[in-house]
Design a protein around this motif. Sequence first.
Motif, PDB file in Angstrom:
ATOM      1  N   PRO A   1      48.629 -27.901 -20.401  1.00 42.49           N
ATOM      2  CA  PRO A   1      48.281 -28.407 -19.073  1.00 42.49           C
ATOM      3  C   PRO A   1      47.529 -29.734 -19.128  1.00 42.49           C
ATOM      4  O   PRO A   1      46.662 -29.935 -19.969  1.00 42.49           O
ATOM      5  N   ASN A   2      47.891 -30.629 -18.219  1.00 45.99           N
ATOM      6  CA  ASN A   2      47.212 -31.916 -18.051  1.00 45.99           C
ATOM      7  C   ASN A   2      47.149 -32.692 -19.371  1.00 45.99           C
ATOM      8  O   ASN A   2      46.115 -33.233 -19.754  1.00 45.99           O
ATOM      9  N   HIS A   3      48.294 -32.775 -20.034  1.00 41.22           N
ATOM     10  CA  HIS A   3      48.395 -33.476 -21.307  1.00 41.22           C
ATOM     11  C   HIS A   3      48.400 -34.985 -21.078  1.00 41.22           C
ATOM     12  O   HIS A   3      49.053 -35.485 -20.161  1.00 41.22           O
ATOM     13  N   VAL A   4      47.663 -35.702 -21.921  1.00 39.91           N
ATOM     14  CA  VAL A   4      47.740 -37.166 -21.940  1.00 39.91           C
ATOM     15  C   VAL A   4      47.952 -37.621 -23.375  1.00 39.91           C
ATOM     16  O   VAL A   4      47.466 -36.989 -24.318  1.00 39.91           O
ATOM     17  N   GLU A   5      48.679 -38.698 -23.538  1.00 43.16           N
ATOM     18  CA  GLU A   5      48.983 -39.223 -24.862  1.00 43.16           C
ATOM     19  C   GLU A   5      47.927 -40.251 -25.277  1.00 43.16           C
ATOM     20  O   GLU A   5      47.450 -41.033 -24.450  1.00 43.16           O
ATOM     21  N   PRO A   6      47.562 -40.277 -26.564  1.00 43.02           N
ATOM     22  CA  PRO A   6      46.663 -41.330 -27.043  1.00 43.02           C
ATOM     23  C   PRO A   6      47.219 -42.712 -26.721  1.00 43.02           C
ATOM     24  O   PRO A   6      48.365 -43.025 -27.032  1.00 43.02           O
TER      25      PRO A   6
ATOM     26  N   PRO B   1      40.868 -43.204 -31.964  1.00 39.57           N
ATOM     27  CA  PRO B   1      41.699 -42.619 -33.020  1.00 39.57           C
ATOM     28  C   PRO B   1      41.601 -41.104 -33.120  1.00 39.57           C
ATOM     29  O   PRO B   1      42.410 -40.483 -33.811  1.00 39.57           O
ATOM     30  N   MET B   2      40.618 -40.499 -32.449  1.00 38.97           N
ATOM     31  CA  MET B   2      40.455 -39.044 -32.510  1.00 38.97           C
ATOM     32  C   MET B   2      40.929 -38.359 -31.232  1.00 38.97           C
ATOM     33  O   MET B   2      40.592 -37.202 -30.988  1.00 38.97           O
ATOM     34  N   ASP B   3      41.725 -39.065 -30.430  1.00 36.95           N
ATOM     35  CA  ASP B   3      42.305 -38.476 -29.217  1.00 36.95           C
ATOM     36  C   ASP B   3      41.213 -37.878 -28.329  1.00 36.95           C
ATOM     37  O   ASP B   3      41.298 -36.740 -27.877  1.00 36.95           O
ATOM     38  N   ASN B   4      40.182 -38.683 -28.078  1.00 37.91           N
ATOM     39  CA  ASN B   4      39.098 -38.238 -27.205  1.00 37.91           C
ATOM     40  C   ASN B   4      39.503 -38.337 -25.749  1.00 37.91           C
ATOM     41  O   ASN B   4      40.079 -39.348 -25.326  1.00 37.91           O
ATOM     42  N   ASN B   5      39.178 -37.329 -24.996  1.00 34.70           N
ATOM     43  CA  ASN B   5      39.383 -37.376 -23.553  1.00 34.70           C
ATOM     44  C   ASN B   5      38.195 -38.040 -22.874  1.00 34.70           C
ATOM     45  O   ASN B   5      37.033 -37.722 -23.161  1.00 34.70           O
ATOM     46  N   ALA B   6      38.477 -38.949 -21.958  1.00 33.40           N
ATOM     47  CA  ALA B   6      37.485 -39.488 -21.043  1.00 33.40           C
ATOM     48  C   ALA B   6      37.916 -39.084 -19.636  1.00 33.40           C
ATOM     49  O   ALA B   6      39.104 -39.133 -19.303  1.00 33.40           O
ATOM     50  N   TYR B   7      36.955 -38.671 -18.832  1.00 33.56           N
ATOM     51  CA  TYR B   7      37.248 -38.171 -17.485  1.00 33.56           C
ATOM     52  C   TYR B   7      36.462 -38.982 -16.462  1.00 33.56           C
ATOM     53  O   TYR B   7      35.237 -39.138 -16.582  1.00 33.56           O
TER      54      TYR B   7
ATOM     55  N   GLY C   1      42.305 -33.131 -26.377  1.00 27.92           N
ATOM     56  CA  GLY C   1      43.472 -32.294 -26.158  1.00 27.92           C
ATOM     57  C   GLY C   1      43.667 -31.836 -24.723  1.00 27.92           C
ATOM     58  O   GLY C   1      43.112 -32.393 -23.774  1.00 27.92           O
ATOM     59  N   ASP C   2      44.482 -30.783 -24.594  1.00 24.31           N
ATOM     60  CA  ASP C   2      44.921 -30.329 -23.283  1.00 24.31           C
ATOM     61  C   ASP C   2      43.904 -29.402 -22.630  1.00 24.31           C
ATOM     62  O   ASP C   2      43.006 -28.858 -23.281  1.00 24.31           O
ATOM     63  N   ASP C   3      44.084 -29.213 -21.334  1.00 30.17           N
ATOM     64  CA  ASP C   3      43.215 -28.333 -20.577  1.00 30.17           C
ATOM     65  C   ASP C   3      43.602 -26.869 -20.797  1.00 30.17           C
ATOM     66  O   ASP C   3      44.663 -26.551 -21.341  1.00 30.17           O
ATOM     67  N   THR C   4      42.727 -25.986 -20.346  1.00 38.38           N
ATOM     68  CA  THR C   4      43.008 -24.556 -20.358  1.00 38.38           C
ATOM     69  C   THR C   4      42.270 -23.929 -19.182  1.00 38.38           C
ATOM     70  O   THR C   4      41.718 -24.637 -18.340  1.00 38.38           O
ATOM     71  N   THR C   5      42.276 -22.609 -19.108  1.00 36.00           N
ATOM     72  CA  THR C   5      41.502 -21.889 -18.097  1.00 36.00           C
ATOM     73  C   THR C   5      40.675 -20.815 -18.783  1.00 36.00           C
ATOM     74  O   THR C   5      40.990 -20.368 -19.898  1.00 36.00           O
ATOM     75  N   LEU C   6      39.616 -20.376 -18.113  1.00 36.90           N
ATOM     76  CA  LEU C   6      38.834 -19.285 -18.675  1.00 36.90           C
ATOM     77  C   LEU C   6      39.667 -18.012 -18.757  1.00 36.90           C
ATOM     78  O   LEU C   6      39.486 -17.205 -19.677  1.00 36.90           O
ATOM     79  N   GLY C   7      40.599 -17.830 -17.830  1.00 38.09           N
ATOM     80  CA  GLY C   7      41.455 -16.657 -17.883  1.00 38.09           C
ATOM     81  C   GLY C   7      42.336 -16.623 -19.115  1.00 38.09           C
ATOM     82  O   GLY C   7      42.588 -15.552 -19.686  1.00 38.09           O
TER      83      GLY C   7
END
Length: 219
Positions: free
Chosen positions: A4-9, A31-37, A199-205
């Motif tokens: 879910p909500n994948h983004v490419e480096p 280089p470490m595929d960090n997510n910024a929001y 990386g990608d998102d997830t849910t608590l469920g």
Amino acid sequence: MPGPNHVEPGGAPLVLPLAPGLTLTKLSVGPMDNNAYLLQTPAGALLVDAAAEPERLLAVTGPELATVVTTHRHGDHWQALAAVAEATGAELVCGRPDVDAIATGAWVEGLVGVWDGDTVVVGGEQLEVIGLVGHTPGSIALAWTGPDGTTHLFTGDSLFPGGPGKTAGPEDFASLLADLEGKVFDRYGDATVVHPGHGDDTTLGAERPHLGAWRARGW
């Protein structure tokens, strides 16, 4: 297969509407595929983790950025912090126990330390601060709950799809898992969206059924 909500480096940012007047922009930097929001409202914007590539971050945030929150002290999460702060004059926020390490490593001043019970504001929206001790002493997550009741958690490197973030030993792992269980899984429902530091998102469920397995494996 991307999650879910994948983004490419180095790729295009992903823009998600969270509520009327509030959008979330996610991009992968460095280089470490960090997510910024970026959480953006008509009255202000907040960036979670100025990790790298300040030019790309500033192209998304613009000079009106009000606040930058750094989720923890590890260097891959603050490489662009000084440049973004200089360009925008944004307030800089991080977990209280990590203040000195981030200030020294990133060469920034005026860091505001926050912890459990504190809030960070963007526009008219409030994000609750959750202290999660283990990945680092001052790791934090931010929780925002929308008008539909769905909570979004920005967890840094404390929680990923598949388990907690890396810890230095059994004591740190036990601390992190206890905080995740007590402050996150016990408080928020299965629909809660987890936005991790890489990386990608997830849910608590999706993650909740595996808590016992994480405890048993010890990492």
